[in-house]
Design a protein around this motif. Structure first.
Motif, short mmCIF file in Angstrom:
data_model
loop_
_atom_site.label_atom_id
_atom_site.label_comp_id
_atom_site.label_asym_id
_atom_site.label_seq_id
_atom_site.Cartn_x
_atom_site.Cartn_y
_atom_site.Cartn_z
N LEU A 48 15.74 57.10 47.08
CA LEU A 48 16.07 56.60 45.75
C LEU A 48 15.67 55.14 45.60
CD1 LEU A 48 17.67 57.15 43.03
CD2 LEU A 48 19.63 56.12 44.19
N GLN A 85 14.83 56.19 35.96
CA GLN A 85 15.82 57.26 35.83
C GLN A 85 15.61 57.89 34.46
OE1 GLN A 85 18.16 58.43 38.04
NE2 GLN A 85 18.64 60.02 36.53
N ALA A 124 26.63 60.56 44.65
CA ALA A 124 26.38 61.73 45.49
C ALA A 124 25.96 61.34 46.90
CB ALA A 124 25.29 62.61 44.85
N ALA A 157 23.70 58.55 34.59
CA ALA A 157 23.09 59.58 35.42
C ALA A 157 22.73 59.00 36.79
CB ALA A 157 21.84 60.14 34.73
N LEU A 158 22.23 57.77 36.79
CA LEU A 158 21.89 57.12 38.06
C LEU A 158 23.16 56.82 38.86
CD1 LEU A 158 19.78 55.93 39.93
CD2 LEU A 158 19.89 53.79 38.61
N HIS A 195 25.82 58.62 38.96
CA HIS A 195 26.20 59.87 39.61
C HIS A 195 25.29 60.18 40.80
CE1 HIS A 195 29.58 61.60 37.45
NE2 HIS A 195 29.07 61.12 36.33
N ALA A 196 24.01 59.84 40.68
CA ALA A 196 23.09 60.04 41.80
C ALA A 196 23.50 59.17 42.99
CB ALA A 196 21.66 59.71 41.36
#
Length: 516
Positions: free
Chosen positions: A26, A129, A179, A172-173, A175-176
């Protein structure tokens, strides 16, 4: 004047988490990278005028350059006005801030003094993203304040700043990232932590703060600011519970969650969508352990000491206390498991993402876009009127209502109280301020009496659930006798409280609405 705004999400983590992230594709595959040593000095007047106005002023040294930044509160969490410019040296240059709110706060000859410093190693990555470009900054370092002596506050956080594109991609990033490593929503800036370090209040239990609402805010902007304030209130006290068992922090965390759920209710179908409904249900379900722990805290801190005073020779009260202390230890273990879980951390990220980029903001059906853009004050006038009528109607002949009906009055009064607190900033001026204080005082009187009546019902539940039903044969006869005696003593207070609640309701009905 167009106000530049910073769209940034802060995540808190541990140093080992940053090492994991740096080694992940990432960031390894980011289009740009950078590293810098950032030394910042934060300034305010001796009377802390900037802090009182919700402003933060710093001068940051980056190599041989000096960059001055003024930040405002904004909507309370995610998007903040920011004015930044390179200056000629390490001292603040107020001349370049002429087109900011600063001149309205400071006298021309105001004296600024350094309050605290931050030393940060920042590693930055430019990440794509979705259709957006987001700067990922990994910060480690410390905060120091002369007033704090040898005490420092460590810094270890991830900042996601939108450079171009849509705010939804920032979440969204997030949440990435979540994870990959266990991160938590960050709600305090480095400046806020520095002020707290200097004042010695860094680990203090936090009560609800005024919501920063602009008079010209829209209904949608008001909801976001209110929801952000509730999340901030929740996270500040959650951080304390992660460190230690603290009844005050647990109570305030519950208050924050109740306020957030009330905000959902106050704004109703304006913010309604399937995702929001799911998040509300999850929030209610997951936070049930906090209720059990709080009920035991109240019983052990308030009800039981009163029983000892009334019955100093009753030995069964010692057994009752031991049993309830064991139950409280179990309840706090459930709370610790909850706030330590991945599901809880994810829920906070889901909530902040939905508040700022959820379907409710994109729904173009019917009159929804118009209603989102309605002036927040018009919305507040209407909603406060409705909630006041509700309390007035439900509370008639209060002393003759059933416990279930009184509970409905209490919930309605609580939502009116939260609404009055949420929307206070929309009604400036001394007259509105006096009326607001008088109205909230009358409302608090009703809430106090209804809350005391609810505590009676809760105490019965504690005795029945934690002693009679849970313990079975484990509770000795003297403990069971003491439990029954306590229940009877508690119930004896009901009559007087009902009379006082009816009087408080009458006073509230007579109080002038501050929003008219």
């Amino acid at each position: 004047m167009s106000v530049p705004r910073e769209i940034e999400l802060k995540l808190e983590c541990e140093p080992s988490d940053l090492a994991v992230l740096q080694d992940h594709p990432l960031l390894r595959e980011a289009s740009e990278r950078g590293e810098a040593e950032l030394a910042s000095v934060y300034y305010d007047t001796p009377d802390r005028d900037l802090r009182a106005a919700g402003l933060g002023l710093r001068v940051r040294r980056i190599g041989e350059r000096h960059v001055q930044t003024l930040k405002a509160e904004g909507d309370g969490l995610f998007a903040r006005p920011e004015w930044e410019e390179e200056i000629g040296g390490p001292e603040p240059d107020l001349a370049v801030l002429a087109d900011t709110p600063l001149p309205d706060i400071l006298e021309r000859d105001a004296r600024l003094e350094p309050l605290f410093t931050t030393a940060v190693t920042r590693k930055t990555y430019l990440v794509r993203q979705g259709a957006s470009t987001v700067e990922v900054a990994l910060d480690t370092g410390r905060i120091e304040a002369p007033a704090a002596g040898d005490r420092i506050a460590t810094i270890c956080e991830i900042e996601l700043e939108l450079k171009a594109g849509e705010a939804s991609d920032v979440f969204a990033l997030a949440h990435a990232v979540a994870a990959l490593v266990p991160v938590r929503l960050g709600v305090r800036t480095k400046a806020e932590r520095g002020y707290a370090l200097a004042a010695g209040t860094l680990e203090r239990v936090h009560k609800a703060e005024p919501v920063p609402l602009r008079e010209e805010a829209t209904a949608a902007e008001a909801f976001r600011a209110i929801a952000h304030a509730c999340l901030r209130h929740m996270r500040l006290n959650e951080a304390i519970l992660l460190e230690r068992r603290d009844a005050g922090a647990l109570h305030q965390m519950r208050v924050a969650i109740r306020r957030l759920r009330s905000a959902f209710s106050l704004f109703g179908d304006l913010v309604e969508d399937a995702m929001g409904e799911r998040l509300q249900a999850e929030l209610k379900r997951m936070t049930e352990p906090l209720g059990r722990a709080r009920n035991l805290d109240v019983f052990l801190a308030t009800t039981l000491p009163a029983e000892r005073e009334r019955h100093p020779d009753e030995v069964g009260l010692l057994g009752l206390e031991r049993q309830l202390e064991a139950a409280r230890t179990s309840a706090y273990a459930e709370v610790e498991a909850l706030i330590g879980s991945e599901a809880w951390r994810a829920l906070a990220l889901d909530l902040i993402g939905w508040i700022n980029a959820g379907p409710w903001l994109r729904d173009g059906s019917g009159d929804r876009p118009v209603r989102r853009d309605e002036p927040a004050r018009d919305f507040a006038d209407r909603e406060l009127d409705r909630r006041r009528r509700q309390v007035k109607k439900r509370g008639r002949r209060l002393d003759r209502l059933s416990p279930e009906e009184r509970h409905r009055v209490r919930i309605a009064a609580k939502k009116l109280r939260y609404g009055a607190e949420f929307f206070a900033g929309l009604y400036p001026g001394r007259k509105a301020g006096r009326r607001h204080a008088a109205f909230v005082k009358a409302l608090s009187g009703l809430q106090d009496q209804l809350g005391a009546l609810n505590d009676i019902a809760t105490a019965h539940d504690v005795v029945r659930g934690e002693v009679v039903e849970e313990s079975g044969s484990e509770a000795g006869p003297s403990t069971l006798f003491a439990a029954g005696m306590a229940a009877a003593d508690i119930e004896a207070r009901s009559g007087k409280l009902l009379d006082e609640a009816a009087e408080a309701h009458a006073e509230l009905v007579d109080a002038k609405p501050f929003w008219h």
